[in-house]
Design an enzyme around this catalytic site. Structure first.
Site, PDB file in Angstrom:
ATOM      1  N   ILE A  34       0.823  -1.207   0.000  1.00 29.77           N
ATOM      2  CA  ILE A  34       0.000   0.000   0.000  1.00 29.77           C
ATOM      3  C   ILE A  34       0.868   1.272   0.000  1.00 29.77           C
ATOM      4  O   ILE A  34       0.411   2.335  -0.427  1.00 29.77           O
ATOM      5  CB  ILE A  34      -0.955  -0.039   1.216  1.00 29.77           C
ATOM      6  CG1 ILE A  34      -2.209   0.755   0.981  1.00 29.77           C
ATOM      7  CG2 ILE A  34      -0.263   0.393   2.502  1.00 29.77           C
ATOM      8  CD1 ILE A  34      -3.304   0.510   2.017  1.00 29.77           C
ATOM      9  N   GLN A  97       9.728  -4.250  11.814  1.00 28.90           N
ATOM     10  CA  GLN A  97       8.524  -4.951  11.349  1.00 28.90           C
ATOM     11  C   GLN A  97       7.306  -4.243  11.926  1.00 28.90           C
ATOM     12  O   GLN A  97       7.237  -3.999  13.137  1.00 28.90           O
ATOM     13  CB  GLN A  97       8.558  -6.407  11.818  1.00 28.90           C
ATOM     14  CG  GLN A  97       7.357  -7.214  11.344  1.00 28.90           C
ATOM     15  CD  GLN A  97       7.404  -8.665  11.816  1.00 28.90           C
ATOM     16  OE1 GLN A  97       8.278  -9.051  12.598  1.00 28.90           O
ATOM     17  NE2 GLN A  97       6.458  -9.458  11.341  1.00 28.90           N
ATOM     18  N   HIS A 103       6.087 -11.716   6.214  1.00 29.15           N
ATOM     19  CA  HIS A 103       5.991 -11.288   4.814  1.00 29.15           C
ATOM     20  C   HIS A 103       7.370 -11.016   4.261  1.00 29.15           C
ATOM     21  O   HIS A 103       8.249 -10.536   4.964  1.00 29.15           O
ATOM     22  CB  HIS A 103       5.102 -10.050   4.644  1.00 29.15           C
ATOM     23  CG  HIS A 103       5.419  -8.925   5.586  1.00 29.15           C
ATOM     24  ND1 HIS A 103       5.036  -8.948   6.907  1.00 29.15           N
ATOM     25  CD2 HIS A 103       6.076  -7.756   5.401  1.00 29.15           C
ATOM     26  CE1 HIS A 103       5.427  -7.834   7.502  1.00 29.15           C
ATOM     27  NE2 HIS A 103       6.081  -7.097   6.611  1.00 29.15           N
TER      28      HIS A 103
HETATM   29  P1  DGP Z   1       6.871  -4.222   7.604  1.00 29.63           P
HETATM   30  O1  DGP Z   1       7.096  -2.804   8.036  1.00 29.63           O
HETATM   31  O2  DGP Z   1       8.117  -4.904   7.137  1.00 29.63           O
HETATM   32  O3  DGP Z   1       6.101  -5.005   8.639  1.00 29.63           O
HETATM   33  O4  DGP Z   1       5.969  -4.110   6.295  1.00 29.63           O
HETATM   34  C1  DGP Z   1       4.583  -3.964   6.317  1.00 29.63           C
HETATM   35  C2  DGP Z   1       4.184  -3.419   4.986  1.00 29.63           C
HETATM   36  O5  DGP Z   1       2.806  -3.634   4.830  1.00 29.63           O
HETATM   37  C3  DGP Z   1       4.416  -1.912   4.802  1.00 29.63           C
HETATM   38  O6  DGP Z   1       5.324  -1.718   3.722  1.00 29.63           O
HETATM   39  C4  DGP Z   1       3.047  -1.350   4.473  1.00 29.63           C
HETATM   40  C5  DGP Z   1       2.254  -2.582   4.103  1.00 29.63           C
HETATM   41  N1  DGP Z   1       0.858  -2.535   4.483  1.00 29.63           N
HETATM   42  C6  DGP Z   1       0.348  -2.248   5.702  1.00 29.63           C
HETATM   43  N2  DGP Z   1      -0.997  -2.356   5.688  1.00 29.63           N
HETATM   44  C7  DGP Z   1      -1.335  -2.728   4.423  1.00 29.63           C
HETATM   45  C8  DGP Z   1      -2.585  -2.998   3.799  1.00 29.63           C
HETATM   46  O7  DGP Z   1      -3.659  -2.939   4.390  1.00 29.63           O
HETATM   47  N3  DGP Z   1      -2.547  -3.330   2.478  1.00 29.63           N
HETATM   48  C9  DGP Z   1      -1.355  -3.423   1.788  1.00 29.63           C
HETATM   49  N4  DGP Z   1      -1.429  -3.765   0.504  1.00 29.63           N
HETATM   50  N5  DGP Z   1      -0.166  -3.186   2.365  1.00 29.63           N
HETATM   51  C10 DGP Z   1      -0.163  -2.842   3.661  1.00 29.63           C
END
Ligand code: DGP
Length: 117
Positions: A34, A97, A103
């Site tokens: 996102i 994280q 992920h």
């Molecule tokens: P991390 O910080 O490594 O835990 O990465 C989490 C990632 O997830 C961050 O880059 C933003 C993404 N993210 C958070 N919420 C959502 C969501 O609802 N949808 C999508 N597509 N990505 C999300």
């Protein structure tokens, strides 16, 4: 520990949160981040809730291999395999994280820098 019903990536898996999916199999989903940090920024997650790499167990061996092979397929499909890319998994506080569901970030489509900071 968070309740599985509150985990945002479990909601993506269940289709309760919209996502821009680029690949889905029986045991994993790949969808666009996102807040993209590169022209290609895809998250690869297991459908099974695992909090982070630190919580992987020997029974997850095949699943972890499937995630890497899926990342390779997405890189091919999104045309970044020849230019190169990075796969990152942040773990815990120092790893920054923010979502406690394992992920891999697949990043590509521009020159990435090193060290990551
Ligand atoms: P991390 O910080 O490594 O835990 O990465 C989490 C990632 O997830 C961050 O880059 C933003 C993404 N993210 C958070 N919420 C959502 C969501 O609802 N949808 C999508 N597509 N990505 C999300």
């Amino acid at each position: 520990m968070i309740a599985l019903e509150d985990c945002i990536f479990c909601k993506v898996v269940r289709g309760e949160l919209p996502s821009d999916k680029v690949l889905e199999t029986d045991n994993l989903v790949a969808f666009r981040d996102i807040r993209p940090q590169a022209p290609v920024h895809v998250l690869l997650i297991p459908k099974k809730h695992i909090a982070s790499i630190q919580d992987v167990t020997p029974e997850d061996k095949e699943l972890m291999g499937d995630l890497i092979l899926a990342a390779q397929k997405v890189a091919n499909d999104l045309d970044i395999s020849s230019s190169g890319y990075r796969i990152v998994s942040n773990v815990g506080h120092h790893g920054q994280q923010t979502v406690p569901h394992l992920h891999y970030h697949l990043l590509g489509g521009r020159q990435l820098q090193w060290p990551p900071g």
